[in-house]
Design a protein around this motif. Structure first.
Motif, short mmCIF file in Angstrom:
data_model
loop_
_atom_site.label_atom_id
_atom_site.label_comp_id
_atom_site.label_asym_id
_atom_site.label_seq_id
_atom_site.Cartn_x
_atom_site.Cartn_y
_atom_site.Cartn_z
N ASP A 179 0.82 -1.21 0.00
CA ASP A 179 0.00 0.00 0.00
C ASP A 179 0.86 1.27 0.00
O ASP A 179 0.33 2.37 -0.07
CB ASP A 179 -0.94 0.00 1.21
N ARG A 180 2.18 1.11 0.08
CA ARG A 180 3.11 2.24 0.01
C ARG A 180 4.20 1.95 -1.00
O ARG A 180 5.36 1.70 -0.64
CB ARG A 180 3.71 2.52 1.39
N PRO A 181 3.85 1.97 -2.29
CA PRO A 181 4.85 1.63 -3.31
C PRO A 181 6.00 2.62 -3.38
O PRO A 181 7.13 2.25 -3.69
CB PRO A 181 4.03 1.64 -4.61
N GLY A 182 5.73 3.91 -3.09
CA GLY A 182 6.80 4.89 -3.13
C GLY A 182 7.88 4.60 -2.09
O GLY A 182 9.08 4.70 -2.37
N LEU A 183 7.46 4.25 -0.88
CA LEU A 183 8.41 3.92 0.17
C LEU A 183 9.23 2.69 -0.19
O LEU A 183 10.45 2.66 0.03
CB LEU A 183 7.66 3.68 1.49
N LEU A 184 8.57 1.67 -0.75
CA LEU A 184 9.28 0.46 -1.15
C LEU A 184 10.32 0.76 -2.23
O LEU A 184 11.47 0.29 -2.16
CB LEU A 184 8.28 -0.59 -1.64
N ALA A 185 9.93 1.55 -3.24
CA ALA A 185 10.86 1.88 -4.32
C ALA A 185 12.04 2.70 -3.81
O ALA A 185 13.20 2.45 -4.19
CB ALA A 185 10.12 2.64 -5.42
N LEU A 186 11.77 3.66 -2.92
CA LEU A 186 12.85 4.49 -2.38
C LEU A 186 13.81 3.68 -1.53
O LEU A 186 15.04 3.85 -1.61
CB LEU A 186 12.25 5.64 -1.56
N SER A 187 13.28 2.78 -0.71
CA SER A 187 14.14 1.96 0.14
C SER A 187 14.98 0.99 -0.69
O SER A 187 16.16 0.76 -0.38
CB SER A 187 13.29 1.18 1.15
N LEU A 190 17.79 3.11 -2.28
CA LEU A 190 18.81 3.44 -1.29
C LEU A 190 19.63 2.21 -0.91
O LEU A 190 20.87 2.30 -0.77
CB LEU A 190 18.13 4.03 -0.05
N ALA A 191 18.96 1.06 -0.77
CA ALA A 191 19.67 -0.17 -0.44
C ALA A 191 20.64 -0.57 -1.56
O ALA A 191 21.75 -1.04 -1.29
CB ALA A 191 18.68 -1.29 -0.18
N ALA A 221 23.22 -8.64 2.07
CA ALA A 221 22.48 -8.46 3.33
C ALA A 221 21.89 -7.06 3.42
O ALA A 221 20.74 -6.87 3.83
CB ALA A 221 23.41 -8.73 4.51
N VAL A 222 22.68 -6.04 3.01
CA VAL A 222 22.17 -4.67 3.02
C VAL A 222 21.03 -4.52 2.03
O VAL A 222 20.00 -3.87 2.31
CB VAL A 222 23.30 -3.68 2.69
N LEU A 223 21.17 -5.14 0.85
CA LEU A 223 20.14 -5.04 -0.18
C LEU A 223 18.81 -5.63 0.27
O LEU A 223 17.74 -5.15 -0.13
CB LEU A 223 20.63 -5.75 -1.45
N VAL A 224 18.84 -6.64 1.11
CA VAL A 224 17.61 -7.28 1.59
C VAL A 224 17.11 -6.63 2.88
O VAL A 224 15.91 -6.40 3.05
CB VAL A 224 17.84 -8.79 1.79
N ALA A 225 18.05 -6.32 3.79
CA ALA A 225 17.64 -5.89 5.13
C ALA A 225 17.06 -4.48 5.14
O ALA A 225 16.10 -4.21 5.88
CB ALA A 225 18.84 -5.97 6.07
N LEU A 226 17.63 -3.57 4.36
CA LEU A 226 17.17 -2.18 4.43
C LEU A 226 15.71 -2.01 3.98
O LEU A 226 14.92 -1.38 4.68
CB LEU A 226 18.10 -1.28 3.61
N PRO A 227 15.28 -2.56 2.81
CA PRO A 227 13.85 -2.45 2.47
C PRO A 227 12.95 -3.14 3.49
O PRO A 227 11.87 -2.62 3.81
CB PRO A 227 13.77 -3.14 1.09
N ALA A 228 13.39 -4.30 4.02
CA ALA A 228 12.58 -4.99 5.02
C ALA A 228 12.43 -4.14 6.27
O ALA A 228 11.34 -4.05 6.86
CB ALA A 228 13.21 -6.34 5.35
N LEU A 229 13.52 -3.49 6.70
CA LEU A 229 13.46 -2.64 7.88
C LEU A 229 12.56 -1.44 7.65
O LEU A 229 11.78 -1.05 8.53
CB LEU A 229 14.87 -2.18 8.25
N ALA A 230 12.62 -0.86 6.46
CA ALA A 230 11.77 0.30 6.16
C ALA A 230 10.30 -0.10 6.19
O ALA A 230 9.45 0.66 6.68
CB ALA A 230 12.15 0.87 4.79
N ILE A 231 9.99 -1.26 5.68
CA ILE A 231 8.59 -1.72 5.66
C ILE A 231 8.09 -2.00 7.07
O ILE A 231 6.97 -1.63 7.45
CB ILE A 231 8.48 -2.98 4.78
#
Length: 392
Positions: A179-187, A190-191, A221-231
């Motif tokens: 429901d927040r595609p912008g946040l997912l794309a930005l994270s 950044l990752a 690990a950074v590529l996976v963890a950062l979007p997961a943490l943002a969500i």
């Protein structure tokens, strides 16, 4: 003896030239300012004669038309400012994908041209000569009308492991929905940047110290963890879905529309021919004696290319490569030929026809292309400084 001293010392020829130089520059600036003043005055007079005025108030008016493909939420009741943002994001999407794909393919083609295998080198050379001598627009039309439109309808789509499907309506793949595609794309963006920086730093550290460092695992690990943490921190709702046929079309997952596929493929294949030539020329600019020296100390072909040739060739490659990236950005405006809603198509095209604000819209479009071009140039210059040879 009487010595006469002049009241004012004579100016040296260098001082006179400097004063004249400043005078000429002042006259040039004044002339340009006068021309600009007259041009702007004529513009306002012509607009007033037609009952028009300059302004950006139209950006908050309802657009009233649909856009087939958009990365951010949009409906026909949204304003022209949202149309402007959609045009920018759609342009950036195909530009970034085309730059990445053409760079990888271009490096492969450039290296293949220097291969000792006659078949490989001749095939790469033929590719370059054929592809770069055809108009880019023709490449786009061929991929869109001949290759992608020839795919079957959704009911007869080609299946890839019952997870992905190829049809004339697009490529359907499994994907995340939120429901927040912008946040997912930005994270994710950044990752990706942080992962690349971490990978480079760890690789450089391993080369300097001679230690064995696994740079892939921390970067992944950074590529996976950062979007997961943002969500998790934002409380966004995320679900994973696989496309499946319902009625006459697929639902679920992600869809890559044919226009995006055609544009990215055509632009990548076309520009890779030019990048391949740049790569070949930059590699050949490295002294042959360095290759022979690396072979003498036991380096293989790939080690010589990785540690000796490419680091030096990159410094020759970067300036013309940045020009090619700018050509990719500007070439994305050809998307209007196949109906892809990029910045030129939906904003400079449809919005001008509906609002009549040609000057404002064209100025905004020019400003966007200029800003993105300057950003690309700045990033290339930054990378160039990072890879320069430091002399004592």
């Amino acid at each position: 003896m009487t010595i006469s001293v002049p009241d004012h010392p004579q100016r040296s020829p260098l001082g006179r030239r400097r004063i004249l130089g400043w005078l000429y520059q002042g006259l040039l600036v004044a002339g340009l300012a006068l021309i600009a003043y007259v041009a702007i005055g004529n513009l306002y007079a012509n607009l007033a004669a037609r009952g028009l005025k300059l302004g950006f108030d139209f950006l908050w008016q309802e657009a009233g038309f649909e856009i087939a493909f958009h990365l951010i939420p949009y409906t026909a009741s949204d304003n022209y400012w949202r149309v402007f943002l959609i045009g920018i994001t759609n342009t950036l999407l195909v530009t970034v994908l085309a730059i990445a794909a053409s760079t990888v393919l271009g490096f492969a083609i450039g290296i293949a041209q220097l291969s000792s295998n006659w078949t490989v080198s001749r095939a790469a050379r033929i590719y370059v000569e054929v592809v770069r001598n055809l108009p880019q627009l023709l490449h786009i039309l061929i991929w869109y009308n001949v290759a992608l439109r020839a795919l079957p309808a959704p009911r007869a789509a080609h299946s890839i492991g019952d997870a992905a499907y190829l049809s004339n309506r697009g490529i359907y793949i499994p994907g995340l929905t939120t429901d927040r595609p912008g946040l997912l794309a930005l994270s994710i963006l950044l990752a990706l940047i942080l992962a690349l920086v971490l990978f480079r730093n760890l690789t450089s550290y391993a080369e300097r110290t001679g230690r064995t460092v696994n740079a892939w695992l921390p970067a992944f690990a950074v590529l996976v963890a950062l979007p997961a943490l943002a969500i998790v921190l934002s409380g966004a709702q995320v679900s994973f879905s696989v496309p499946h046929l319902r009625g006459f079309n697929f639902v679920g997952g992600w869809v890559i529309v044919p226009e995006v596929v055609a544009l990215v493929l055509a632009m990548a294949i076309y520009n890779a021919a030019f990048i391949g030539e740049l790569v070949r020329a930059s590699i050949e600019s490295v002294n042959k004696g360095q290759r022979e020296a690396s072979a003498a100390i036991g380096f293989g072909w790939w080690q010589t290319l990785r540690f000796i040739v490419i680091p030096q060739a990159v410094r020759v490659l970067l300036p013309p490569l940045s020009n090619q990236y700018l050509n990719i950005l500007k070439g994305s405006s050809l998307a209007v030929a196949i109906g892809y809603p990029d910045l030129v198509g939906v904003f400079t095209g449809i919005s001008i026809n509906q609002t009549g604000r040609a000057i404002e819209i064209v100025a905004m479009t020019m400003g966007v292309y200029l800003a993105i071009s300057l950003l690309i140039g700045a990033l290339i210059n930054l990378f160039n400084r990072m890879t320069r040879i430091v002399e004592r």
